[in-house]
Design a protein around this motif. Structure first.
Motif, PDB file in Angstrom:
ATOM      1  N   ARG A 184       0.735  -1.052   0.033  1.00 49.85           N
ATOM      2  CA  ARG A 184      -0.068  -0.046  -0.076  1.00 49.85           C
ATOM      3  C   ARG A 184       0.931   1.306   0.043  1.00 49.85           C
ATOM      4  O   ARG A 184       1.887   1.405   0.721  1.00 49.85           O
ATOM      5  CB  ARG A 184      -0.888  -0.111   1.309  1.00 49.85           C
ATOM      6  N   GLY A 185       0.573   2.106  -0.994  1.00 50.88           N
ATOM      7  CA  GLY A 185       1.185   3.301  -0.874  1.00 50.88           C
ATOM      8  C   GLY A 185       2.375   3.370  -1.964  1.00 50.88           C
ATOM      9  O   GLY A 185       2.987   4.580  -2.156  1.00 50.88           O
ATOM     10  N   ASN A 186       2.773   2.235  -2.425  1.00 50.81           N
ATOM     11  CA  ASN A 186       3.702   2.128  -3.652  1.00 50.81           C
ATOM     12  C   ASN A 186       3.483   2.629  -4.822  1.00 50.81           C
ATOM     13  O   ASN A 186       2.312   2.332  -5.260  1.00 50.81           O
ATOM     14  CB  ASN A 186       4.508   0.817  -3.723  1.00 50.81           C
ATOM     15  N   THR A 187       3.976   3.346  -5.630  1.00 48.73           N
ATOM     16  CA  THR A 187       3.616   3.582  -6.945  1.00 48.73           C
ATOM     17  C   THR A 187       4.640   2.687  -7.897  1.00 48.73           C
ATOM     18  O   THR A 187       5.976   2.689  -7.696  1.00 48.73           O
ATOM     19  CB  THR A 187       4.189   5.021  -7.447  1.00 48.73           C
ATOM     20  N   VAL A 188       3.948   1.894  -8.804  1.00 46.98           N
ATOM     21  CA  VAL A 188       4.771   1.077  -9.666  1.00 46.98           C
ATOM     22  C   VAL A 188       4.546   1.140 -11.075  1.00 46.98           C
ATOM     23  O   VAL A 188       3.359   1.409 -11.399  1.00 46.98           O
ATOM     24  CB  VAL A 188       4.575  -0.532  -9.199  1.00 46.98           C
ATOM     25  N   VAL A 189       5.528   1.036 -11.901  1.00 42.84           N
ATOM     26  CA  VAL A 189       5.612   0.957 -13.271  1.00 42.84           C
ATOM     27  C   VAL A 189       5.745  -0.637 -13.670  1.00 42.84           C
ATOM     28  O   VAL A 189       7.015  -0.601 -13.559  1.00 42.84           O
ATOM     29  CB  VAL A 189       6.353   2.137 -14.194  1.00 42.84           C
ATOM     30  N   VAL A 190       4.888  -1.042 -14.541  1.00 45.17           N
ATOM     31  CA  VAL A 190       5.301  -2.522 -15.041  1.00 45.17           C
ATOM     32  C   VAL A 190       4.533  -2.673 -16.161  1.00 45.17           C
ATOM     33  O   VAL A 190       3.850  -1.848 -16.753  1.00 45.17           O
ATOM     34  CB  VAL A 190       4.764  -3.483 -13.854  1.00 45.17           C
ATOM     35  N   ILE A 191       4.894  -3.927 -16.750  1.00 41.46           N
ATOM     36  CA  ILE A 191       4.108  -4.624 -17.868  1.00 41.46           C
ATOM     37  C   ILE A 191       3.124  -5.675 -17.142  1.00 41.46           C
ATOM     38  O   ILE A 191       3.318  -5.782 -16.063  1.00 41.46           O
ATOM     39  CB  ILE A 191       5.082  -5.054 -18.778  1.00 41.46           C
ATOM     40  N   ASP A 192       2.123  -6.207 -17.825  1.00 40.88           N
ATOM     41  CA  ASP A 192       1.406  -7.136 -17.443  1.00 40.88           C
ATOM     42  C   ASP A 192       1.928  -8.389 -17.577  1.00 40.88           C
ATOM     43  O   ASP A 192       1.939  -9.014 -18.767  1.00 40.88           O
ATOM     44  CB  ASP A 192       0.177  -6.859 -18.196  1.00 40.88           C
ATOM     45  N   ASN A 193       2.835  -8.723 -16.718  1.00 39.46           N
ATOM     46  CA  ASN A 193       3.782  -9.913 -17.031  1.00 39.46           C
ATOM     47  C   ASN A 193       2.933 -11.369 -16.977  1.00 39.46           C
ATOM     48  O   ASN A 193       3.405 -12.289 -17.598  1.00 39.46           O
ATOM     49  CB  ASN A 193       4.833 -10.124 -15.687  1.00 39.46           C
ATOM     50  N   TYR A 194       1.862 -11.324 -16.312  1.00 40.61           N
ATOM     51  CA  TYR A 194       0.933 -12.315 -16.172  1.00 40.61           C
ATOM     52  C   TYR A 194       0.437 -12.412 -17.844  1.00 40.61           C
ATOM     53  O   TYR A 194       0.427 -13.759 -18.222  1.00 40.61           O
ATOM     54  CB  TYR A 194      -0.222 -12.028 -15.250  1.00 40.61           C
TER      55      TYR A 194
END
Length: 350
Positions: free
Chosen positions: A158-168
């Motif tokens: 909670r509170g983290n900002t994350v930048v990812v791709i949809d790895n699933y």
């Protein structure tokens, strides 16, 4: 979020009932101060969140116009692409970068975080090491109101900002593609399943198998690092299997290239005997023979998005705390390494 008061050497001196001069010397590791006293001062400094002031001449200035970039390794095309994207946005906005490289080690990641904390960076952009066990070293920044954006290898709390791709989804599509090519026993070569990127790709792999009614076999999942040796050893394991898998989804292009090379040296045809899909769309993917089907991982865009989110927050244009997850578009690039069926004309020339 209001920032907590900065801890000073006066606070440390008062808490320990010693002179400010003694604290100052101890923090500079001056041997004039006994080891026992230095240890006591360092422990209290860490506990209270003291930051050495490397910008004492600019005490009245709250910002340093620097951003910390914490990366797990700098040898891959992907890491360099992310750095390129971050640097572009940071430079345009007038920020300098301090790059910290953990070499996949938790202890070094913690030391890097402490160094950036003491250098009073305005914000952090970070990707976690393989063996990161807890995240207390990032709490130092949040306690001071210093924003942190995680990318690629992240921890969803909670509170983290994350930048990812949809790895699933990417893991699912890579495996489904192999199934559509007629593969029925698909190996999965991956890395530390404690990290989000690898566990999500693994879940996508399993979902595609389940959907197709194919059995999941534990021994077809090989967990290793992302080295050339990992590609060679996983190929050697597959060569010893009876029957041998007819497909392989490998979560790194460099590993996949070593894997294919080893198979070919042992007279195993790719994709005739075993179809292969990699991940990242590194330069090696279209240089090897056959060219490698892979998942595009847009590193430059990921770096730009992470840097823009952080800098917009620092400039007051947006509030990063209201952003939970940013998903970057990615997708399968089909080349010849996976095509058991007749390819379309011109395919694989990217």
């Amino acid at each position: 979020m209001s920032k907590k008061k900065e801890i000073t050497i006066y606070d440390l001196a008062d808490s320990l009932n010693i002179s400010v001069a003694t604290v100052s010397r101890a923090l500079k590791d001056d041997p004039v101060v006994s080891k026992k006293t230095r240890k006591k001062i360092f422990e209290l400094a860490e506990k209270m969140g003291y930051r050495a002031n490397h910008f004492a001449r600019n005490l009245r200035v709250r910002e340093t116009n620097t951003i910390g970039f914490m990366i797990h390794e700098l040898k891959s095309n992907f890491s360099n692409a992310v750095l390129s994207g971050v640097e572009k946005i940071a430079t345009e906005a007038g920020y300098d970068l301090i790059i910290a490289h953990s070499a996949e080690r938790y202890e070094k990641e913690v030391a890097n975080a402490r160094n950036l904390f003491n250098k009073r960076v305005d914000g952090i952009i970070a990707s976690l090491a393989f063996d990161t066990r807890n995240y207390d070293h990032f709490k130092w920044f949040s306690d001071k109101g210093v924003p942190v954006v995680f990318f690629d290898r992240v921890e969803r709390v909670r509170g983290n900002t994350v930048v990812v791709i949809d790895n699933y989804r990417c893991g699912y599509e890579a495996t489904r593609h192999l199934i559509e090519q007629g593969c029925r026993r698909i190996a999965h070569v991956t890395s530390n399943l404690a990290r989000n990127v690898y566990t999500d790709r693994f879940k996508g792999y399993r979902a595609a198998l389940d959907e197709a009614g194919l059995a999941f076999e534990d021994h077809l999942v090989m967990v290793d690092n992302l080295s050339e040796n990992a590609g060679i050893s996983s190929a050697e394991k597959i060569l010893g299997m009876q029957p041998m898998p007819d497909g392989a989804f490998i979560t790194n292009d460099f590993v996949a290239a070593a894997f294919i090379k080893t198979l070919k040296e042992n007279q195993v045809a790719v994709p005739g005997d075993i179809a292969v899909v990699g991940f990242n769309n590194d330069a090696i993917a279209h240089l090897i023979e056959p060219s490698l089907t892979t998942v595009n991982y847009p590193g430059i865009e990921m770096g730009e998005v992470a840097a823009r989110a952080l800098i917009n927050h620092l400039k007051g244009a947006s509030d990063i705390r209201q952003i939970d997850t940013v998903i970057i578009n990615s997708g399968l690039i089909v080349r010849r390494s996976s095509l058991k069926k007749k390819p379309l004309i011109g395919l694989g020339k990217k």
